[in-house]
Scaffold this motif. Structure first.
Motif, PDB file in Angstrom:
ATOM      1  N   ASP A  87      44.309  31.259  45.147  1.00 54.68           N
ATOM      2  CA  ASP A  87      43.324  31.870  44.242  1.00 54.68           C
ATOM      3  C   ASP A  87      41.902  31.511  44.674  1.00 54.68           C
ATOM      4  OD1 ASP A  87      45.355  32.980  42.756  1.00 54.68           O
ATOM      5  OD2 ASP A  87      45.260  31.505  41.139  1.00 54.68           O
ATOM      6  N   PHE A  88      41.731  30.266  45.100  1.00 60.14           N
ATOM      7  CA  PHE A  88      40.422  29.816  45.598  1.00 60.14           C
ATOM      8  C   PHE A  88      39.999  30.661  46.798  1.00 60.14           C
ATOM      9  CE2 PHE A  88      38.389  27.157  48.885  1.00 60.14           C
ATOM     10  CZ  PHE A  88      37.192  26.877  48.260  1.00 60.14           C
ATOM     11  N   VAL A  89      40.921  30.876  47.743  1.00 61.72           N
ATOM     12  CA  VAL A  89      40.607  31.663  48.948  1.00 61.72           C
ATOM     13  C   VAL A  89      40.332  33.118  48.575  1.00 61.72           C
ATOM     14  CG1 VAL A  89      41.495  32.503  51.166  1.00 61.72           C
ATOM     15  CG2 VAL A  89      41.890  30.122  50.493  1.00 61.72           C
ATOM     16  N   LYS A  90      41.161  33.685  47.694  1.00 59.77           N
ATOM     17  CA  LYS A  90      40.979  35.089  47.287  1.00 59.77           C
ATOM     18  C   LYS A  90      39.595  35.313  46.660  1.00 59.77           C
ATOM     19  CE  LYS A  90      45.836  35.973  46.318  1.00 59.77           C
ATOM     20  NZ  LYS A  90      46.826  36.047  45.235  1.00 59.77           N
ATOM     21  N   ALA A  91      39.083  34.306  45.986  1.00 54.65           N
ATOM     22  CA  ALA A  91      37.768  34.424  45.347  1.00 54.65           C
ATOM     23  C   ALA A  91      36.642  34.422  46.381  1.00 54.65           C
ATOM     24  CB  ALA A  91      37.564  33.288  44.351  1.00 54.65           C
ATOM     25  N   ARG A  92      36.988  34.116  47.622  1.00 54.05           N
ATOM     26  CA  ARG A  92      35.996  34.081  48.699  1.00 54.05           C
ATOM     27  C   ARG A  92      36.304  35.135  49.749  1.00 54.05           C
ATOM     28  NH1 ARG A  92      36.036  30.214  45.621  1.00 54.05           N
ATOM     29  NH2 ARG A  92      34.324  28.758  45.440  1.00 54.05           N
ATOM     30  N   GLU A  93      36.678  36.329  49.276  1.00 55.05           N
ATOM     31  CA  GLU A  93      37.106  37.383  50.190  1.00 55.05           C
ATOM     32  C   GLU A  93      35.999  37.861  51.118  1.00 55.05           C
ATOM     33  OE1 GLU A  93      38.661  40.508  47.796  1.00 55.05           O
ATOM     34  OE2 GLU A  93      36.736  41.006  46.927  1.00 55.05           O
ATOM     35  N   SER A  94      34.757  37.508  50.832  1.00 55.49           N
ATOM     36  CA  SER A  94      33.668  37.907  51.732  1.00 55.49           C
ATOM     37  C   SER A  94      33.702  37.102  53.030  1.00 55.49           C
ATOM     38  CB  SER A  94      32.316  37.749  51.048  1.00 55.49           C
ATOM     39  OG  SER A  94      32.087  36.390  50.742  1.00 55.49           O
ATOM     40  N   ILE A  95      34.303  35.906  53.000  1.00 51.78           N
ATOM     41  CA  ILE A  95      34.360  35.098  54.223  1.00 51.78           C
ATOM     42  C   ILE A  95      35.775  34.849  54.724  1.00 51.78           C
ATOM     43  CG2 ILE A  95      32.180  33.908  53.759  1.00 51.78           C
ATOM     44  CD1 ILE A  95      34.154  31.395  53.301  1.00 51.78           C
ATOM     45  N   ALA A  96      36.778  34.990  53.851  1.00 46.21           N
ATOM     46  CA  ALA A  96      38.147  34.666  54.250  1.00 46.21           C
ATOM     47  C   ALA A  96      39.112  35.750  53.797  1.00 46.21           C
ATOM     48  CB  ALA A  96      38.564  33.324  53.654  1.00 46.21           C
ATOM     49  N   GLU A  97      40.141  35.923  54.586  1.00 47.43           N
ATOM     50  CA  GLU A  97      41.174  36.913  54.301  1.00 47.43           C
ATOM     51  C   GLU A  97      42.491  36.161  54.145  1.00 47.43           C
ATOM     52  OE1 GLU A  97      42.663  41.016  56.480  1.00 47.43           O
ATOM     53  OE2 GLU A  97      41.045  39.835  57.345  1.00 47.43           O
ATOM     54  N   LEU A  98      43.259  36.499  53.113  1.00 49.39           N
ATOM     55  CA  LEU A  98      44.525  35.820  52.843  1.00 49.39           C
ATOM     56  C   LEU A  98      45.669  36.806  53.002  1.00 49.39           C
ATOM     57  CD1 LEU A  98      45.738  33.080  51.734  1.00 49.39           C
ATOM     58  CD2 LEU A  98      45.740  34.200  49.511  1.00 49.39           C
ATOM     59  N   GLU A  99      46.714  36.378  53.686  1.00 49.27           N
ATOM     60  CA  GLU A  99      47.914  37.206  53.839  1.00 49.27           C
ATOM     61  C   GLU A  99      49.093  36.415  53.304  1.00 49.27           C
ATOM     62  OE1 GLU A  99      50.331  38.295  57.655  1.00 49.27           O
ATOM     63  OE2 GLU A  99      48.717  39.754  57.408  1.00 49.27           O
ATOM     64  N   GLU A 100      49.754  36.963  52.289  1.00 49.42           N
ATOM     65  CA  GLU A 100      50.906  36.291  51.691  1.00 49.42           C
ATOM     66  C   GLU A 100      52.163  37.075  52.035  1.00 49.42           C
ATOM     67  OE1 GLU A 100      49.782  34.409  47.643  1.00 49.42           O
ATOM     68  OE2 GLU A 100      48.592  36.241  47.784  1.00 49.42           O
ATOM     69  N   THR A 101      53.014  36.475  52.848  1.00 43.96           N
ATOM     70  CA  THR A 101      54.274  37.116  53.216  1.00 43.96           C
ATOM     71  C   THR A 101      55.396  36.132  52.924  1.00 43.96           C
ATOM     72  OG1 THR A 101      53.994  36.333  55.478  1.00 43.96           O
ATOM     73  CG2 THR A 101      53.275  38.581  55.027  1.00 43.96           C
ATOM     74  N   GLY A 102      56.271  36.505  52.018  1.00 40.58           N
ATOM     75  CA  GLY A 102      57.366  35.597  51.660  1.00 40.58           C
ATOM     76  C   GLY A 102      56.801  34.289  51.149  1.00 40.58           C
ATOM     77  N   HIS A 103      57.229  33.190  51.778  1.00 39.52           N
ATOM     78  CA  HIS A 103      56.742  31.878  51.361  1.00 39.52           C
ATOM     79  C   HIS A 103      55.487  31.467  52.130  1.00 39.52           C
ATOM     80  CE1 HIS A 103      60.099  31.151  48.768  1.00 39.52           C
ATOM     81  NE2 HIS A 103      60.958  31.401  49.744  1.00 39.52           N
ATOM     82  N   GLY A 104      55.177  32.188  53.193  1.00 38.50           N
ATOM     83  CA  GLY A 104      54.032  31.826  54.019  1.00 38.50           C
ATOM     84  C   GLY A 104      52.730  32.390  53.505  1.00 38.50           C
ATOM     85  N   ARG A 105      51.699  31.601  53.585  1.00 41.09           N
ATOM     86  CA  ARG A 105      50.358  32.059  53.224  1.00 41.09           C
ATOM     87  C   ARG A 105      49.465  31.753  54.411  1.00 41.09           C
ATOM     88  NH1 ARG A 105      52.765  30.748  48.747  1.00 41.09           N
ATOM     89  NH2 ARG A 105      52.534  32.051  46.916  1.00 41.09           N
TER      90      ARG A 105
END
Length: 99
Positions: free
Chosen positions: A75-93
């Motif tokens: 959630d912390f990373v998602k709130a910083r979508e201007s600088i970071a991109e998060l990919e959630e696949t299965g158990h891996g983030r």
């Protein structure tokens, strides 16, 4: 009788700069951790979010996404979508720095 002073702090004392916003500090910490992670492993575009968080905690042991109001590091990373991109696949983030 002695009267307690009701005067505030000495008006001639230097004024400290306002403390930095903890959200901005955390954002810069995330960006630094991502840059260092990419520098360390040039082949890896995506980094495991747990490794990024661990790196951030090494750089600043006081870092806590929960203290900043987030349920999870994701959630912390998602709130910083201007600088970071998060990919959630299965158990891996996985997370990477946006260019």
């Amino acid at each position: 009788t002695t009267v307690a002073s009701t005067a505030g702090p000495d008006a001639t004392a230097p004024i400290d700069e306002a403390p930095e916003d903890p959200q901005e500090t955390a954002t810069r910490l995330l960006e630094r951790a991502l840059r260092l992670g990419h520098d360390k492993d040039d082949d890896a575009e995506w980094l495991h979010s747990s490794a990024v968080k661990t790196h951030m905690r090494r750089m600043d042991p006081s870092f806590s996404e929960k203290a900043l109001g987030y349920r999870s590091f994701s959630d912390f990373v998602k709130a910083r979508e201007s600088i970071a991109e998060l990919e959630e696949t299965g158990h891996g983030r996985l997370v990477r720095l946006r260019e």
